[in-house]
Enzyme design. Structure first.
Site, PDB file in Angstrom:
ATOM      1  N   GLU A 271      62.415 -13.329 -24.569  1.00 16.02           N
ATOM      2  CA  GLU A 271      61.253 -12.397 -23.796  1.00 16.02           C
ATOM      3  C   GLU A 271      60.077 -13.305 -23.683  1.00 16.02           C
ATOM      4  O   GLU A 271      59.027 -12.384 -23.562  1.00 16.02           O
ATOM      5  CB  GLU A 271      61.427 -10.982 -24.298  1.00 16.02           C
ATOM      6  CG  GLU A 271      60.888 -10.904 -25.622  1.00 16.02           C
ATOM      7  CD  GLU A 271      61.941 -10.908 -26.673  1.00 16.02           C
ATOM      8  OE1 GLU A 271      61.653 -10.585 -27.892  1.00 16.02           O
ATOM      9  OE2 GLU A 271      63.071 -11.877 -26.423  1.00 16.02           O
ATOM     10  N   HIS A 295      67.958  -6.896 -19.991  1.00 21.02           N
ATOM     11  CA  HIS A 295      67.392  -6.838 -21.639  1.00 21.02           C
ATOM     12  C   HIS A 295      66.158  -7.622 -21.768  1.00 21.02           C
ATOM     13  O   HIS A 295      65.216  -7.071 -22.239  1.00 21.02           O
ATOM     14  CB  HIS A 295      68.404  -7.471 -22.457  1.00 21.02           C
ATOM     15  CG  HIS A 295      68.314  -7.282 -23.850  1.00 21.02           C
ATOM     16  ND1 HIS A 295      68.754  -6.392 -24.842  1.00 21.02           N
ATOM     17  CD2 HIS A 295      67.525  -8.191 -24.592  1.00 21.02           C
ATOM     18  CE1 HIS A 295      68.157  -6.567 -25.937  1.00 21.02           C
ATOM     19  NE2 HIS A 295      67.362  -7.641 -26.095  1.00 21.02           N
ATOM     20  N   GLU A 296      66.113  -8.763 -21.441  1.00 21.71           N
ATOM     21  CA  GLU A 296      64.870  -9.587 -21.422  1.00 21.71           C
ATOM     22  C   GLU A 296      63.640  -9.082 -20.684  1.00 21.71           C
ATOM     23  O   GLU A 296      62.588  -8.822 -21.119  1.00 21.71           O
ATOM     24  CB  GLU A 296      65.047 -11.080 -21.114  1.00 21.71           C
ATOM     25  CG  GLU A 296      66.221 -11.643 -21.901  1.00 21.71           C
ATOM     26  CD  GLU A 296      66.199 -11.590 -23.132  1.00 21.71           C
ATOM     27  OE1 GLU A 296      65.201 -11.360 -23.820  1.00 21.71           O
ATOM     28  OE2 GLU A 296      67.214 -11.729 -23.994  1.00 21.71           O
ATOM     29  N   HIS A 299      62.184  -6.098 -22.639  1.00 21.26           N
ATOM     30  CA  HIS A 299      61.247  -6.402 -23.647  1.00 21.26           C
ATOM     31  C   HIS A 299      59.925  -6.719 -22.970  1.00 21.26           C
ATOM     32  O   HIS A 299      58.713  -6.671 -23.847  1.00 21.26           O
ATOM     33  CB  HIS A 299      61.520  -7.638 -24.076  1.00 21.26           C
ATOM     34  CG  HIS A 299      62.649  -7.648 -25.281  1.00 21.26           C
ATOM     35  ND1 HIS A 299      62.474  -6.869 -26.428  1.00 21.26           N
ATOM     36  CD2 HIS A 299      63.695  -8.416 -25.516  1.00 21.26           C
ATOM     37  CE1 HIS A 299      63.279  -7.003 -27.302  1.00 21.26           C
ATOM     38  NE2 HIS A 299      64.220  -7.866 -26.740  1.00 21.26           N
ATOM     39  N   GLU A 318      64.396  -3.827 -30.567  1.00 15.68           N
ATOM     40  CA  GLU A 318      65.278  -4.263 -29.858  1.00 15.68           C
ATOM     41  C   GLU A 318      66.276  -2.962 -29.452  1.00 15.68           C
ATOM     42  O   GLU A 318      66.858  -2.812 -28.591  1.00 15.68           O
ATOM     43  CB  GLU A 318      66.458  -5.019 -30.842  1.00 15.68           C
ATOM     44  CG  GLU A 318      65.842  -6.258 -30.992  1.00 15.68           C
ATOM     45  CD  GLU A 318      65.748  -7.332 -29.652  1.00 15.68           C
ATOM     46  OE1 GLU A 318      66.309  -6.904 -28.819  1.00 15.68           O
ATOM     47  OE2 GLU A 318      65.186  -8.402 -29.600  1.00 15.68           O
ATOM     48  N   ASP A 375      65.559 -13.906 -39.473  1.00 17.23           N
ATOM     49  CA  ASP A 375      66.752 -14.155 -38.902  1.00 17.23           C
ATOM     50  C   ASP A 375      68.065 -13.177 -39.568  1.00 17.23           C
ATOM     51  O   ASP A 375      68.942 -13.013 -38.775  1.00 17.23           O
ATOM     52  CB  ASP A 375      67.196 -15.577 -38.654  1.00 17.23           C
ATOM     53  CG  ASP A 375      66.679 -16.182 -37.511  1.00 17.23           C
ATOM     54  OD1 ASP A 375      66.080 -15.478 -36.499  1.00 17.23           O
ATOM     55  OD2 ASP A 375      66.944 -17.321 -36.943  1.00 17.23           O
ATOM     56  N   TYR A 383      69.816  -3.745 -32.749  1.00 17.17           N
ATOM     57  CA  TYR A 383      70.118  -3.719 -31.166  1.00 17.17           C
ATOM     58  C   TYR A 383      70.817  -2.369 -31.025  1.00 17.17           C
ATOM     59  O   TYR A 383      70.226  -1.395 -30.298  1.00 17.17           O
ATOM     60  CB  TYR A 383      70.972  -4.789 -30.727  1.00 17.17           C
ATOM     61  CG  TYR A 383      70.031  -6.030 -30.653  1.00 17.17           C
ATOM     62  CD1 TYR A 383      69.684  -6.750 -29.342  1.00 17.17           C
ATOM     63  CD2 TYR A 383      70.116  -6.798 -31.822  1.00 17.17           C
ATOM     64  CE1 TYR A 383      69.153  -7.886 -29.487  1.00 17.17           C
ATOM     65  CE2 TYR A 383      69.216  -8.005 -31.694  1.00 17.17           C
ATOM     66  CZ  TYR A 383      68.828  -8.478 -30.425  1.00 17.17           C
ATOM     67  OH  TYR A 383      68.144  -9.791 -30.654  1.00 17.17           O
TER      68      TYR A 383
END
Length: 604
Positions: A271, A295-296, A299, A318, A375, A383
């Site tokens: 994003e 979704h992006e 953001h 998220e 990560d 999410y």
């Protein structure tokens, strides 16, 4: 002159940054970059302006695999100063401590990146869509901006920037900023970003790119061979932006463009403000995977506008974004479509919880990632469990009240960071405390600090998936696969059909399904990623070659992980998986290879 590196310990409030923004905080960057495809390095000069209310005599930045050549006070014409790189950490890189005066307000750092910089992927022509020109793109999230830019690499630190970038004259450069729409004959570009962003949203791409406008404020960048299909696939882009604005307020970033990257991009999308990076695997010809674009786009409010303060608070980015994404898709394509997305997300969440462990603290929304790569927290917990919390709140107070709350939340906290404790306090003040017993009904603490899914979560269902389930049962009871009515199925329905197949199917049954529906030959990456593990497990030979082709062609980690795991589960699968990975690894981004090196072992 720099001092010698020493194993110095630096304290920080963000466990993934050496920066000390409470002492001295950056707020503006002037960046000069030269892009060298031959050596695969960036030669840079970064001038940071910062505030120093504490009168600090040092400013701390993050660096990883950077060659620092010199540092000056008060801009490139100022006096040289001393600096120190701390002991390297495999995840965090190094602290860059620069000596300053209590009155200093700017420093300039001359530096070079490493050819192994984890954020940068340098692609030769053979790995691009056009196969004629090289390509470079960055992936800064979560803490990889420090591999191509000395910075305060914490999502809680925001800055504006100008950048001057020099590239080969036949290529176009783009950034997460105001962008050109055509190549410059001299290969020199100036970028300007006036809205403050955190370092993980810094982005750069360089390639043989063209632009197709969708509306006055939306458009598509892609390699010329890809652009027509991409422009067709994403023709509803302006409608998406308008739908999002109708839900939660005005789009604050002026321009919203997409950049379709080569297949090695490790994610579905990223994003980056004004310029979302997108995988080509969502181009299917039927717009069936455009929820990723929603979704992006979402953001642009949840994440870019209001940003998680640390990666322990990742769910605030998220969870809101997934909820928002599905509301956009519902507005554009109807409730039955959005319900499919919700059920698929819920299935993925249940699988992730089972894989991590139902009682694992990593299934909490608020995480403790100190000492680990952030990560590790970028999974379906943030999410889908985050979305499920908002869905539960919606079921308790109704959409109108929740929408008003979310819209005001974005408005009040625009261009700011938010941590979990502050959000909980805001939620209580604005909603929960105004209705006695509401927090207990919501089981808020169980969502934030408890494992798994709280019992109060509402069931999610899909009428369209119920019809898919009925068709699957028909086939299992003897109806020929060729006689099933599937002509109107979307990608999501096919994925649901495949995911619901029993684990003990015979090779003959898999062959029948493949003969009827040509699943192994599908050009749809979502369908292939669902189908191939099932077909491999049943010993379906055509799936073996298709899996190898897929692993060598696509770099999206979401798809590759289950495929490599499916190979590893076969009797002779480990050697086969490792052989494929040895060939494929040079085409993958570092974000993906860090996962697969651990899963498969790094090829020698």
């Amino acid at each position: 002159m720099p001092t010698s590196p020493a194993p110095t310990s630096f304290s920080t409030s963000d466990p993934h940054s050496y920066a000390r923004p409470a002492e001295a905080r950056v707020h503006y960057l002037a960046l000069e970059l030269s892009v060298d495809f031959t050596t695969q390095i960036l030669v840079g000069q970064a001038t940071w302006q910062f505030s120093n209310p504490s009168g600090a005599t040092d400013i701390y930045l993050d660096a990883r695999d950077l060659q620092i050549e010199s540092v000056w006070l008060d801009g490139p014409d100022g006096a040289a100063t001393t600096y120190e790189l701390g002991a390297p950490d495999a995840v965090l890189g190094q602290a860059l401590r620069v000596a300053i005066m209590p009155t200093t307000t700017a420093i300039t750092i001359q530096y070079q990146t490493s050819p192994e910089a984890a954020a940068l992927q340098w692609l030769p022509p053979a790995q691009t869509a056009g196969r004629e020109q090289p390509f470079l793109f960055t992936q800064s999230q979560a803490i990889l901006a420090r591999t191509w830019l000395p910075c305060q690499d914490s999502p809680g630190v925001r800055f504006t920037y100008d950048a001057w970038v020099r590239v080969p004259t036949h290529l176009l450069a783009l950034m997460s900023a105001e962008n050109p729409q055509a190549k410059d004959p001299q290969g020199e570009y100036h970028f300007r970003m006036t809205q403050p962003i955190p370092a993980y949203l810094m982005a750069l791409a360089v390639g043989d790119l063209s632009y197709a406008p969708i509306s006055a404020r939306t458009g598509i960048y892609a390699e010329p061979v890809t652009l027509p299909a991409a422009a067709s696939e994403f023709r509803d882009l302006e409608k998406m932006v308008a739908a999002a604005e109708g839900l939660y307020g005005p789009y604050r970033w002026e321009q919203y463009d997409l950049l379709v990257l080569p297949p090695s991009f490790p994610f579905g999308g990223m994003e980056n403000p004004r310029l979302t990076f997108v995988t080509p695997t969502v181009i299917t010809g039927d717009r069936s995977l455009t929820s990723l674009i929603a979704h992006e786009l979402a953001h642009s409010w949840s994440g870019n506008l209001v940003t998680n303060a640390t990666w322990n608070d990742f769910w605030l980015n998220e969870g809101f974004t997934v909820y928002f994404e599905r509301r956009i898709m519902e507005k554009l394509y109807g409730p039955t479509y959005a319900a499919m997305l919700q059920v698929l997300g819920n299935s993925s969440l249940l699988h992730t919880i089972e894989e991590i462990g139902p009682q694992s603290p990593d299934t909490h929304l608020y995480l403790n990632l100190a000492g680990r790569d952030p990560d590790d927290g970028l999974n379906d917990i943030a999410y889908e469990k985050g979305d499920y919390l908002l869905l539960t709140l919606e079921s308790l107070i109704g959409r109108p009240r929740l929408d008003a709350f979310i819209k005001e939340y974005f408005a009040q906290h625009s261009f700011q960071s938010m941590d979990t404790a502050s959000f909980v306090a805001y939620l209580r003040n604005e909603l929960l405390d105004r209705e006695p017993g509401l927090e207990e009904k919501l089981q808020l603490n169980a969502w934030i600090n408890g494992p798994g899914i709280p019992s109060v979560a509402p069931a999610v269902t899909s009428e369209r998936f119920a019809a898919v389930d009925a068709a699957r049962r028909q086939w299992q009871r003897g109806t020929s696969a060729a006689d099933l009515v599937v002509s109107e199925w979307s990608t999501h329905e096919w994925v649901h059909f495949v995911q619901g197949l029993p684990a003990d199917l015979t090779g003959g049954q898999i062959a029948e399904l493949d003969a009827a529906f040509q699943l192994t030959k599908s050009g749809n990456a979502e369908i292939l990623a669902a189908w191939l593990p099932v077909a491999l497990a049943a010993g379906h030979l055509p799936a073996e070659e298709a899996t190898q082709r897929f692993l060598l062609r696509v770099g999206r980690r979401k798809f590759l992980t289950p495929l490599y795991k499916a190979l590893l589960a076969l009797p002779d699968g480990k050697a086969r998986a490792q052989a494929i990975y040895a060939r494929a690894r040079p085409t993958y981004h570092a974000v993906a290879t860090s996962t697969f090196d651990a899963l498969l072992g790094r090829p020698s």
